[in-house]
Design a protein around this motif. Sequence first.
Motif, PDB file in Angstrom:
ATOM      1  N   ASP A 424      48.764 -82.553 -18.305  1.00  0.00           N
ATOM      2  CA  ASP A 424      48.376 -82.645 -19.712  1.00  0.00           C
ATOM      3  C   ASP A 424      49.531 -82.221 -20.609  1.00  0.00           C
ATOM      4  OD1 ASP A 424      46.264 -83.098 -21.736  1.00  0.00           O
ATOM      5  OD2 ASP A 424      46.488 -80.957 -22.104  1.00  0.00           O
ATOM      6  N   GLU A 425      50.220 -81.170 -20.231  1.00  0.00           N
ATOM      7  CA  GLU A 425      51.381 -80.724 -20.993  1.00  0.00           C
ATOM      8  C   GLU A 425      52.476 -81.795 -21.004  1.00  0.00           C
ATOM      9  OE1 GLU A 425      53.503 -76.547 -20.872  1.00  0.00           O
ATOM     10  OE2 GLU A 425      54.359 -77.851 -19.328  1.00  0.00           O
ATOM     11  N   ALA A 426      52.696 -82.409 -19.844  1.00  0.00           N
ATOM     12  CA  ALA A 426      53.710 -83.462 -19.759  1.00  0.00           C
ATOM     13  C   ALA A 426      53.320 -84.665 -20.605  1.00  0.00           C
ATOM     14  CB  ALA A 426      53.898 -83.881 -18.291  1.00  0.00           C
ATOM     15  N   ARG A 427      52.047 -84.982 -20.620  1.00  0.00           N
ATOM     16  CA  ARG A 427      51.576 -86.123 -21.404  1.00  0.00           C
ATOM     17  C   ARG A 427      51.787 -85.881 -22.902  1.00  0.00           C
ATOM     18  NH1 ARG A 427      48.333 -89.958 -18.887  1.00  0.00           N
ATOM     19  NH2 ARG A 427      47.386 -91.503 -20.285  1.00  0.00           N
ATOM     20  N   GLU A 428      51.536 -84.655 -23.329  1.00  0.00           N
ATOM     21  CA  GLU A 428      51.765 -84.339 -24.735  1.00  0.00           C
ATOM     22  C   GLU A 428      53.246 -84.467 -25.093  1.00  0.00           C
ATOM     23  OE1 GLU A 428      49.819 -80.530 -25.636  1.00  0.00           O
ATOM     24  OE2 GLU A 428      48.390 -81.788 -26.742  1.00  0.00           O
ATOM     25  N   LEU A 555      53.067 -94.589 -20.585  1.00  0.00           N
ATOM     26  CA  LEU A 555      52.766 -93.208 -20.935  1.00  0.00           C
ATOM     27  C   LEU A 555      52.290 -92.442 -19.708  1.00  0.00           C
ATOM     28  CD1 LEU A 555      52.210 -90.884 -22.921  1.00  0.00           C
ATOM     29  CD2 LEU A 555      49.963 -91.923 -23.345  1.00  0.00           C
ATOM     30  N   THR A 556      51.393 -93.042 -18.941  1.00  0.00           N
ATOM     31  CA  THR A 556      50.865 -92.388 -17.753  1.00  0.00           C
ATOM     32  C   THR A 556      51.940 -92.217 -16.691  1.00  0.00           C
ATOM     33  OG1 THR A 556      48.692 -93.339 -18.205  1.00  0.00           O
ATOM     34  CG2 THR A 556      49.089 -92.525 -15.976  1.00  0.00           C
ATOM     35  N   GLU A 561      54.462 -89.314 -12.697  1.00  0.00           N
ATOM     36  CA  GLU A 561      55.431 -89.377 -11.610  1.00  0.00           C
ATOM     37  C   GLU A 561      56.848 -89.057 -12.048  1.00  0.00           C
ATOM     38  OE1 GLU A 561      56.943 -93.667 -10.589  1.00  0.00           O
ATOM     39  OE2 GLU A 561      54.772 -93.684 -10.754  1.00  0.00           O
ATOM     40  N   ASP A 562      57.159 -89.219 -13.328  1.00  0.00           N
ATOM     41  CA  ASP A 562      58.522 -88.927 -13.779  1.00  0.00           C
ATOM     42  C   ASP A 562      58.625 -87.641 -14.582  1.00  0.00           C
ATOM     43  OD1 ASP A 562      59.476 -91.124 -12.480  1.00  0.00           O
ATOM     44  OD2 ASP A 562      59.558 -92.408 -14.247  1.00  0.00           O
ATOM     45  N   THR A 563      57.569 -86.854 -14.625  1.00  0.00           N
ATOM     46  CA  THR A 563      57.643 -85.540 -15.277  1.00  0.00           C
ATOM     47  C   THR A 563      56.840 -84.513 -14.493  1.00  0.00           C
ATOM     48  OG1 THR A 563      57.888 -86.624 -17.451  1.00  0.00           O
ATOM     49  CG2 THR A 563      57.355 -84.277 -17.435  1.00  0.00           C
ATOM     50  N   ALA A 564      55.510 -84.649 -14.503  1.00  0.00           N
ATOM     51  CA  ALA A 564      54.654 -83.633 -13.862  1.00  0.00           C
ATOM     52  C   ALA A 564      54.941 -83.498 -12.368  1.00  0.00           C
ATOM     53  CB  ALA A 564      53.186 -83.966 -14.099  1.00  0.00           C
ATOM     54  N   ARG A 702      66.201 -82.871 -14.227  1.00  0.00           N
ATOM     55  CA  ARG A 702      66.190 -83.602 -15.499  1.00  0.00           C
ATOM     56  C   ARG A 702      64.869 -84.317 -15.726  1.00  0.00           C
ATOM     57  NH1 ARG A 702      72.325 -86.126 -16.347  1.00  0.00           N
ATOM     58  NH2 ARG A 702      73.354 -84.086 -16.609  1.00  0.00           N
ATOM     59  N   GLU A 703      64.259 -84.824 -14.669  1.00  0.00           N
ATOM     60  CA  GLU A 703      62.965 -85.474 -14.835  1.00  0.00           C
ATOM     61  C   GLU A 703      61.890 -84.471 -15.249  1.00  0.00           C
ATOM     62  OE1 GLU A 703      62.635 -88.519 -15.051  1.00  0.00           O
ATOM     63  OE2 GLU A 703      63.447 -89.701 -13.408  1.00  0.00           O
ATOM     64  N   ALA A 704      61.992 -83.231 -14.763  1.00  0.00           N
ATOM     65  CA  ALA A 704      61.002 -82.211 -15.111  1.00  0.00           C
ATOM     66  C   ALA A 704      61.027 -81.898 -16.602  1.00  0.00           C
ATOM     67  CB  ALA A 704      61.243 -80.948 -14.298  1.00  0.00           C
TER      68      ALA A 704
END
Length: 952
Positions: A424-428, A555-556, A561-564, A702-704
């Motif tokens: 959820d944090e990554a999505r924001e 967005l998803t 997969e590229d952040t969370a 970097r993705e994180a």
Amino acid sequence: MHAPGRPKRESSLGEAVAQRQEGRSLTSKRSRFHPHGARAQGPANAAARAAPGASVPADALSTGTPRATVRLQFHAGYTLDDAVAQVPYFARLGVSHVYASPLTRARRGSTHGYDVVDHGQVNPELGGEAALRRLVQALHAHGMGLILDIVPNHMATSADNPWWWSVLRDGRASPHATWFDIDWEPADTGLHGKVLAPFLGKPYGAALADGDIRLRLGDAGWYIDAAGAPYPLADGSLDASLPDPAHAHDPATPAGRARLHELLERQAYRLAWWRSAADEINWRRFFEITDLIGVRVEQPAVFDAVHAMALRLYEEGLVDGLRVDHVDGLADPIAYCARLHAELADRSARRPGARAGQAPYLIVEKILGNDEVLDERWMVDGTTGYDFMDQVGAVLHDAAGVGPITELWQTLAIDTRSFAEVADEARELMLLRHFPAERYATARALHRVAALDPMTRDWGQAAILRVLWQLLRAFPVYRTYADAQGRHALDQLRFDAAAATAHARIRADRDGDDGPLLEAMGDWLGGQPSRGLPPEQREARELATRRFQQLTPPLTAKSLEDTAFYRYGRLLSRNEVGADPAVFHLPVEAFHRRCAARARRLPRAMVTTATHDHKRGEDTRARIMALSEVPTAWSRFAHDWMHAHAPAAYNGNGQLAPHPADLYMLLQTLVGAWPLDLRADDADGLRAYAERVGAWQLKALREAKVRTSWVAPDESYEQACASTLEALMQPGEADDVAAFAHRIAAAGAVNSLSQTLLRLTVPGVPDLYQGTEFWDFSLVDPDNRRPVDYAARAAALDAHDAGDVDGLLAGWRDGRIKQAIVHGALEARRARPGLYAQGSYVPLPVLGPRGDHIVAFVRSLGDQHVFVLAPRLVGRHLRADDGDAANADAGLCLPRIDAAFWETTAVVLPHRYAGAVLRDALSGRERRVGADSILPLAEALADFPVALLPAD
């Protein structure tokens, strides 16, 4: 290509969807077993339906169904002619089709082919169409075929792309102006009639002042050179009366710079800093990649131009099926697939020879949510197999490890959040920083809908933005598929779930209530059909729906997969494309249900365990899975290792040190991908391994987007992490990691061999990613796209002795045992293609105390059966080379299960096999069934880790 949103647990929504999709529950009770099973009906929504009782051709090629595929990544370093040389090996291995990465002309030097510049030409860097014909000729000579990956969603924003060049030169007057997904009248009036070109390495004013932008004369006339990239000039935009245009527009002088700026202002593009794209871009990108522009393939002329070559190759018999890349990026994926299927079917009768009349083979690259399958609207044979990759990985995780492994992560990473909270944090973050332009464009389209209805015209764009934020933040799947007829029932369930979550958050705002607007937006975005509305309202709603449905997939994917996936590291084997890290394991019964559902609905879907997009190689994941079986030992080791290497934020010299979360994920990676032949005192080997892991580490950090990122890299932190890795990979420093990796290596190997056998025997078309018939301890790209040593693989296959089980086990670290299972299982498919293509899937009843440690099922068609036995969670019960338990603890195990472990556990076969002797297609050994039709697992798996038992 990428990851979906998922509910954090199986909710009532998931249960409702699963009940609709999976139908009756299949159990492993003996009373439910029937030796013939329910014959597969074929996909309810694709071609090639087989009626119950219909005869099945002896060769799957005659039906157009691939028996098995091998995925190859083509580029200038591995051309079509290079593949020709390997065709005899692929044929001997047992695959029926090469499954090729995109072959259309791509940007010069492309290593993957997804940056297409010309859909009408086979890439000359790969050898062109002549080389393609040579490859197909070789394939046909060996009874094989070709599946082609196509890219209808996007093209490269490159000077090599004639369509894009035309748009840059002529703007809205270009014949291709509407072929790309461009908003020619965005909110920024300064961009009306222009496309944003956000490709400058610095802000526009600075680039102009520094001379990075210049007017130059080339062979075709004057053009703009922006940091080495060419841009066209609109006809008549350059003053032809100037005697020396280059001098007159020289940015080194104030007058020249002003004149150059005025010239640029007359163009149909606006050069801009690359960082402006997220806020200002007025065209649809592929995800957030600004050198890939979305294509309006829903337009008939565009569809024809994009697919002309692929359809011609299909009609000529050169191509036997198509794989559609990133289908969720399209405006209407379901309508697109229906048209493409119809175009293929129309050409089928005109195909040459035995290929005439074959049912088209069509699959789509799509991420499915945890409770999602392709419903009856999809005119395709299935997905490319991320769903299976998730399921087979999850079933090999030990549920008993979830508590200790979760506690370990929370303690070491100093982070007690659930994956849902991290996601959820990554999505924001994505909504705020990476997709604001797309979010504002969607809100603007929704505001237009509101304004056209007197009942809703008072809702302002600010309110719409608030509600849209919450709806996007809560969206549970990759996308929905509403059209002019509204939403499908399953899509409605998913949308309602997102709306309920969004409404709960809206109600938490005590200073207002946007609930009525949320309800109205639900109607606008497909909740109510638009087909009966006046034309202006209908067009406005369809645009808003398209914008919304094309925003949720990137967005998803970028959020998950590229952040969370790089922030939450409980167990990295679950952080994979298509998987949900919140779902730690899958019960065997659930795995059986999903396989049986695929047999009934989509028996021609692809199943895979490795792709060009995976985060970790299939054997890296398989070894990390084994940690779930030894949580106490792993926890003890990880605590000691972290205590030694992560005492504080700064090391003893006062220099920045890696955050514990990053260090713990590094530890998992080092253990999971440790090469089987790497010694802890091999300085050169350690250095090479550190280079590979270092590339993964930089990408992961970097993705994180927590302590550094691609947009704002923190070089000091990155260097601290790189220095730590370098220090860890010195002789004498890596002993503990090497020892633990070797300790669980055999357990990981058994996991790998089980998932390999399952992939090759469950319903669906198994895909073999290039080279993974040997061990695959790769990491994320580009590591998973390294050159493959086919000579070694071919030599191993040539030397293979089907009876040398002891030799395969003794030398298991060289990978030949995995290749032997691939070869044996594919040969079994070759011998019974109809059974695997159309046969039912029924779990075998399991009796005894170790029943939870086996995945056992039968594939049946008529009087043909094949019994599959794949062990799970047996890592603590493997035999050491010399039978010594201490040596087993030290990592000297073979991937052979101790027969005593099984005790009295057995599978129940049909009564007709009572007393029968079955020959294992993998080991060549005979297995005797008891007089009561019971096959003890200690017998079936006596000297080989998996079993495949054909029976007629």
